[in-house]
Design a protein around this motif. Sequence first.
Motif, PDB file in Angstrom:
ATOM      1  N   UNK A 168     -12.137  -4.099   2.185  1.00  0.00           N
ATOM      2  CA  UNK A 168     -11.938  -2.788   2.811  1.00  0.00           C
ATOM      3  C   UNK A 168     -11.303  -2.920   4.186  1.00  0.00           C
ATOM      4  N   UNK A 169     -11.751  -3.906   4.968  1.00  0.00           N
ATOM      5  CA  UNK A 169     -11.151  -4.134   6.283  1.00  0.00           C
ATOM      6  C   UNK A 169      -9.670  -4.470   6.160  1.00  0.00           C
ATOM      7  N   UNK A 170      -9.346  -5.348   5.214  1.00  0.00           N
ATOM      8  CA  UNK A 170      -7.957  -5.742   5.020  1.00  0.00           C
ATOM      9  C   UNK A 170      -7.113  -4.548   4.597  1.00  0.00           C
ATOM     10  N   UNK A 171      -7.646  -3.719   3.707  1.00  0.00           N
ATOM     11  CA  UNK A 171      -6.911  -2.543   3.239  1.00  0.00           C
ATOM     12  C   UNK A 171      -6.570  -1.615   4.404  1.00  0.00           C
ATOM     13  N   UNK A 172      -7.543  -1.339   5.251  1.00  0.00           N
ATOM     14  CA  UNK A 172      -7.317  -0.422   6.372  1.00  0.00           C
ATOM     15  C   UNK A 172      -6.344  -1.017   7.388  1.00  0.00           C
ATOM     16  N   UNK A 173      -6.451  -2.303   7.643  1.00  0.00           N
ATOM     17  CA  UNK A 173      -5.529  -2.952   8.578  1.00  0.00           C
ATOM     18  C   UNK A 173      -4.109  -2.972   8.022  1.00  0.00           C
ATOM     19  N   UNK A 174      -3.976  -3.195   6.727  1.00  0.00           N
ATOM     20  CA  UNK A 174      -2.654  -3.166   6.105  1.00  0.00           C
ATOM     21  C   UNK A 174      -2.095  -1.747   6.096  1.00  0.00           C
ATOM     22  N   UNK A 175      -2.961  -0.767   5.892  1.00  0.00           N
ATOM     23  CA  UNK A 175      -2.535   0.644   5.925  1.00  0.00           C
ATOM     24  C   UNK A 175      -1.981   0.989   7.304  1.00  0.00           C
ATOM     25  N   UNK A 176      -2.654   0.543   8.350  1.00  0.00           N
ATOM     26  CA  UNK A 176      -2.169   0.778   9.710  1.00  0.00           C
ATOM     27  C   UNK A 176      -0.845   0.048   9.942  1.00  0.00           C
TER      28      UNK A 176
ATOM     29  N   UNK B 269       5.983  -1.176   9.002  1.00  0.00           N
ATOM     30  CA  UNK B 269       6.486  -2.210   8.093  1.00  0.00           C
ATOM     31  C   UNK B 269       6.978  -1.553   6.807  1.00  0.00           C
ATOM     32  N   UNK B 270       8.306  -1.402   6.644  1.00  0.00           N
ATOM     33  CA  UNK B 270       8.848  -0.677   5.490  1.00  0.00           C
ATOM     34  C   UNK B 270       8.342  -1.166   4.137  1.00  0.00           C
ATOM     35  N   UNK B 271       8.237  -2.486   3.955  1.00  0.00           N
ATOM     36  CA  UNK B 271       7.790  -3.012   2.662  1.00  0.00           C
ATOM     37  C   UNK B 271       6.371  -2.550   2.340  1.00  0.00           C
ATOM     38  N   UNK B 272       5.501  -2.570   3.344  1.00  0.00           N
ATOM     39  CA  UNK B 272       4.135  -2.094   3.137  1.00  0.00           C
ATOM     40  C   UNK B 272       4.097  -0.580   3.001  1.00  0.00           C
ATOM     41  N   UNK B 273       4.971   0.106   3.734  1.00  0.00           N
ATOM     42  CA  UNK B 273       4.985   1.574   3.683  1.00  0.00           C
ATOM     43  C   UNK B 273       5.200   2.064   2.259  1.00  0.00           C
ATOM     44  N   UNK B 274       6.112   1.426   1.540  1.00  0.00           N
ATOM     45  CA  UNK B 274       6.386   1.843   0.165  1.00  0.00           C
ATOM     46  C   UNK B 274       5.162   1.663  -0.722  1.00  0.00           C
ATOM     47  N   UNK B 275       4.448   0.550  -0.519  1.00  0.00           N
ATOM     48  CA  UNK B 275       3.252   0.294  -1.312  1.00  0.00           C
ATOM     49  C   UNK B 275       2.180   1.332  -1.030  1.00  0.00           C
ATOM     50  N   UNK B 276       1.957   1.629   0.250  1.00  0.00           N
ATOM     51  CA  UNK B 276       0.891   2.561   0.592  1.00  0.00           C
ATOM     52  C   UNK B 276       1.261   4.009   0.286  1.00  0.00           C
ATOM     53  N   UNK B 277       2.537   4.322   0.283  1.00  0.00           N
ATOM     54  CA  UNK B 277       2.944   5.643  -0.188  1.00  0.00           C
ATOM     55  C   UNK B 277       2.572   5.807  -1.654  1.00  0.00           C
ATOM     56  N   UNK B 278       2.810   4.766  -2.421  1.00  0.00           N
ATOM     57  CA  UNK B 278       2.458   4.781  -3.842  1.00  0.00           C
ATOM     58  C   UNK B 278       0.948   4.896  -4.026  1.00  0.00           C
TER      59      UNK B 278
END
Length: 204
Positions: free
Chosen positions: A106-114, A119-128
């Motif tokens: 859960x900590x990793x998920x929230x930190x990656x979300x932030x 970070x465009x590559x992560x943005x696409x994943x979290x948009x999905x």
Amino acid sequence: MTTTVRRTQQQRREEAEAALLAAAADLIGEEGVHSLTLARVGDRAGYSRGLVSHHFGSKGALVERLARSAQSGFVPGLEGLPPGLDRLLRLIDGYVNELGRMDASARAFLLLWAEAATTPALAAIFQERSQAFRAELCEDLVAGMREGAIRPDVVPDVTAIALLSQLRGIGMQLLSDPGQADIHQLRTQVTEVWRRALTREAGT
């Protein structure tokens, strides 16, 4: 006589990947995504960097896999429940409760979300991921409206955004300042606020 159960190659692969993802989640939670390296993930999990590369290919692929797998099935006990107000309230209550536990995933998920904000590559994943979460929330809202349990003037798409934002926002708040709230009181309060907001009681 002791019987040795031999693991299949697929089982060994799945166990190694799970251990590597867990190690990556631990490291991100401790020091952030920028400090993550394949060598450190392998060392934390007890494997070589070469094995990490074999399974994921690159740091970016490893982070992407973690972002997609973290919080999968985050709230237990929802399987088999029909969509509607009851399932929605159980999701809200269970989500806040799980945030109170705040494990490494859960900590990793929230930190990656932030991190996804820049970070465009992560943005696409979290948009999905967010779209899928909103779709699940909308399904409950629409079903609740159809059965008359949720007010007919609720706008599902907008309400789903508000719900998702509050739940993840609570997670970020708890991540940045652990122990600031009694989780039992918080989950009860948040769930009750949404129950009143979504039902006809809000207008009485």
